[in-house]
Each structure stands twice: as C-alpha cells, then as structure tokens.
Write a protein that holds these residues in place. Structure first.
Motif, PDB file in Angstrom:
ATOM      1  N   TYR A  14       0.874  -0.993  -0.009  1.00 28.35           N
ATOM      2  CA  TYR A  14      -0.274   0.104  -0.080  1.00 28.35           C
ATOM      3  C   TYR A  14       0.858   1.134  -0.051  1.00 28.35           C
ATOM      4  CZ  TYR A  14      -3.078   3.554   1.825  1.00 28.35           C
ATOM      5  OH  TYR A  14      -3.799   5.103   1.776  1.00 28.35           O
ATOM      6  N   TYR A  18       0.936   4.178  -3.118  1.00 28.04           N
ATOM      7  CA  TYR A  18       0.308   5.287  -2.982  1.00 28.04           C
ATOM      8  C   TYR A  18       1.296   6.458  -2.211  1.00 28.04           C
ATOM      9  CZ  TYR A  18      -4.252   3.295  -3.737  1.00 28.04           C
ATOM     10  OH  TYR A  18      -5.314   2.603  -4.237  1.00 28.04           O
ATOM     11  N   PHE A  21       0.941  10.103  -3.142  1.00 22.78           N
ATOM     12  CA  PHE A  21      -0.229  10.637  -2.575  1.00 22.78           C
ATOM     13  C   PHE A  21      -0.049  10.847  -0.898  1.00 22.78           C
ATOM     14  CE2 PHE A  21      -2.317   8.433  -6.059  1.00 22.78           C
ATOM     15  CZ  PHE A  21      -2.605   9.758  -6.638  1.00 22.78           C
ATOM     16  N   ASP A  25      -1.082  14.556   0.629  1.00 21.19           N
ATOM     17  CA  ASP A  25      -2.424  14.473   0.761  1.00 21.19           C
ATOM     18  C   ASP A  25      -2.842  13.420   1.857  1.00 21.19           C
ATOM     19  OD1 ASP A  25      -5.102  15.307   0.674  1.00 21.19           O
ATOM     20  OD2 ASP A  25      -5.346  14.845  -1.462  1.00 21.19           O
ATOM     21  N   PRO A  27      -4.093   9.785   2.957  1.00 18.83           N
ATOM     22  CA  PRO A  27      -3.899   8.709   2.153  1.00 18.83           C
ATOM     23  C   PRO A  27      -5.729   8.076   1.919  1.00 18.83           C
ATOM     24  CG  PRO A  27      -3.649   8.272   4.470  1.00 18.83           C
ATOM     25  CD  PRO A  27      -3.766   9.716   4.539  1.00 18.83           C
ATOM     26  N   ARG A  28      -5.597   7.354   0.657  1.00 17.58           N
ATOM     27  CA  ARG A  28      -6.766   6.715   0.254  1.00 17.58           C
ATOM     28  C   ARG A  28      -7.044   5.491   0.938  1.00 17.58           C
ATOM     29  NH1 ARG A  28      -8.062   2.735  -3.304  1.00 17.58           N
ATOM     30  NH2 ARG A  28      -9.884   2.769  -4.118  1.00 17.58           N
ATOM     31  N   VAL A  29      -7.886   5.057   1.664  1.00 19.94           N
ATOM     32  CA  VAL A  29      -8.108   3.998   2.464  1.00 19.94           C
ATOM     33  C   VAL A  29      -9.152   3.025   1.380  1.00 19.94           C
ATOM     34  CG1 VAL A  29      -8.649   2.709   4.479  1.00 19.94           C
ATOM     35  CG2 VAL A  29      -7.584   4.754   4.592  1.00 19.94           C
ATOM     36  N   PRO A  30      -8.590   1.975   0.852  1.00 21.37           N
ATOM     37  CA  PRO A  30      -9.317   1.130   0.306  1.00 21.37           C
ATOM     38  C   PRO A  30     -10.697   0.458   1.149  1.00 21.37           C
ATOM     39  CG  PRO A  30      -7.451  -0.021   0.309  1.00 21.37           C
ATOM     40  CD  PRO A  30      -7.387   1.439   1.024  1.00 21.37           C
ATOM     41  N   TYR A  31     -11.666   0.407   0.427  1.00 14.85           N
ATOM     42  CA  TYR A  31     -12.907  -0.143   1.022  1.00 14.85           C
ATOM     43  C   TYR A  31     -12.439  -1.848   1.251  1.00 14.85           C
ATOM     44  CZ  TYR A  31     -17.802  -1.255   2.127  1.00 14.85           C
ATOM     45  OH  TYR A  31     -18.897  -1.418   2.870  1.00 14.85           O
ATOM     46  N   ILE A 195      -4.910  -4.020  -1.936  1.00 12.75           N
ATOM     47  CA  ILE A 195      -5.365  -3.302  -3.063  1.00 12.75           C
ATOM     48  C   ILE A 195      -5.950  -3.919  -4.095  1.00 12.75           C
ATOM     49  CG2 ILE A 195      -4.264  -1.608  -4.918  1.00 12.75           C
ATOM     50  CD1 ILE A 195      -2.136  -1.185  -2.739  1.00 12.75           C
ATOM     51  N   ASP A 198     -10.961  -1.413  -8.778  1.00 13.07           N
ATOM     52  CA  ASP A 198     -12.343  -0.889  -8.388  1.00 13.07           C
ATOM     53  C   ASP A 198     -13.073  -0.907  -9.555  1.00 13.07           C
ATOM     54  OD1 ASP A 198     -11.660   0.209  -5.902  1.00 13.07           O
ATOM     55  OD2 ASP A 198     -10.801   2.094  -6.769  1.00 13.07           O
TER      56      ASP A 198
END
Length: 198
Positions: A14, A18, A21, A25, A27-31, A195, A198
């Motif tokens: 991860y 990322y 990013f 910014d 961080p994007r946390v995946p569902y 990861i 999507d």
C-alpha cells in the motif's frame, strides 16, 4: 475501523502504491473487499497499535540483553561513519518449534514464529559507550524507519550525554521488540491483498 485503517497504512505494498499521495495529501483507504480480509486486518492492526503503545505483553518479552555493568552514560556518537551498531559475523541457528507443544492461542503461536525469525535474523551490539552495549539487537530493528526517523537510533541520539536509568534500559529493550514485531506484522499484513481494482 481504526485497527483496519492502521493495518492498511502499515502495508508495504500500500505504501509503495500510494507513496506520492501519502507525501502530499490524506491517504486513500481502500474499502475492504470482503469480511474475512477486513477482520484479519482488524486483528493485525489491533496487535500493531497495542505494540506501538507498548501495551502489548509481547514487548515485555525481551529479545535483547544489557550484559555489562558500568556508568550507563551514553557517550557513543551515532553517525554514518560511527553507526554504534556492530553486527555479528555469523547468523544464529534457527530454533525449531516443537509442533506438539504449540498452543491454540494465536498470540503465543505468533510469538513463537517471531522468536524463530529473530534468532535467524542478523543481530548485533548497539554500543552506548566504550564498554556497554545492548546485545542481540536485530538489524531490522536498528535500521527500521518510521516516517523520516529510525527510532532505535534516534532514542539514543536524543539521550547522548545522559545516564540511562534502569527504567530507560528496560524501555529501550521494549522499543527493540516493538520495532521487530512491527516489521513482522507488516509482512503479515502484506500477505493479505489490500489493493484491488475498483
């Protein structure tokens, strides 16, 4: 949710995916893909959080020693040319775990695996002065980064010129266990596919 996010943010895959990013910014946390993966990550994230807060009983199970008496004053300057870490020349033998003596308790089982890994990993001495040192410090713990810092080194650098108390000596050994456990748990987290497309 906190433990899930904590596990995701400690996944090496991860972090690599990322990394740009993460620098600029949030961080994007995946569902979570499915409930099974979610609960595995929650468990690992909880263990990791407990270790980082030094609340886990695992940090009391020292893998290092402090064998030489002395004044306990940190005089060793830790720099690139004088790292303070002296690796052992040989790698220690691997400990074989007796299958019949394994318990069903997963924490004990996980700790047995850590002991096995720690004994086979490269270890060394961390010198605080010309005569005193912490023995059997895994190289992975000594070189481990959290953010821009290497905690095993920074903790000593911040105390240069000070006398270590008995509690300080115990605390440093807990830090080494925590860093070693963090490395192990990050590898476990990375085995779970976080990861996904999507």
């Amino acid at each position: 949710m906190l433990d899930y996010i904590y596990a995701v943010l400690h996944s090496p895959t991860y972090r690599e995916t990322y990394k740009e990013f993460l620098k600029i910014d949030f961080p994007r946390v995946p569902y979570p893909e499915d409930a099974e993966k979610f609960w595995k990550l929650v468990k690992l994230g909880g263990e990791l959080r407990s270790i980082h807060l030094l609340e886990s009983p695992l940090v009391e199970d020292f893998i290092t020693s402090y064998p030489i008496d002395g004044d306990n004053v940190i005089t060793r300057k830790i720099t690139r040319t004088s790292p303070g870490y002296e690796p052992k020349q040989e790698i220690l033998k691997q400990v074989t775990i007796d299958e019949e003596n394994k318990t069903s308790n997963q924490n004990v089982s996980a700790r047995s695996e850590v002991t096995k890994q720690s004994v086979t990993a490269e270890t060394g001495k961390v010198w605080i002065n010309d005569t005193q040192y912490f023995e059997n410090v895994p190289k992975t713990a000594w070189e481990f980064y959290i953010g821009g810092y290497q905690p095993a080194q920074k903790w000593l650098k911040d105390r240069k010129g000070r006398k270590l108390s008995f509690e300080d000596i115990l605390h440093y050994q807990k830090i080494i266990v925590a860093l070693t456990e963090t490395h192990r748990l990050m590898q476990e987290i990375d085995k779970i596919e976080i990861i996904h497309e999507d």
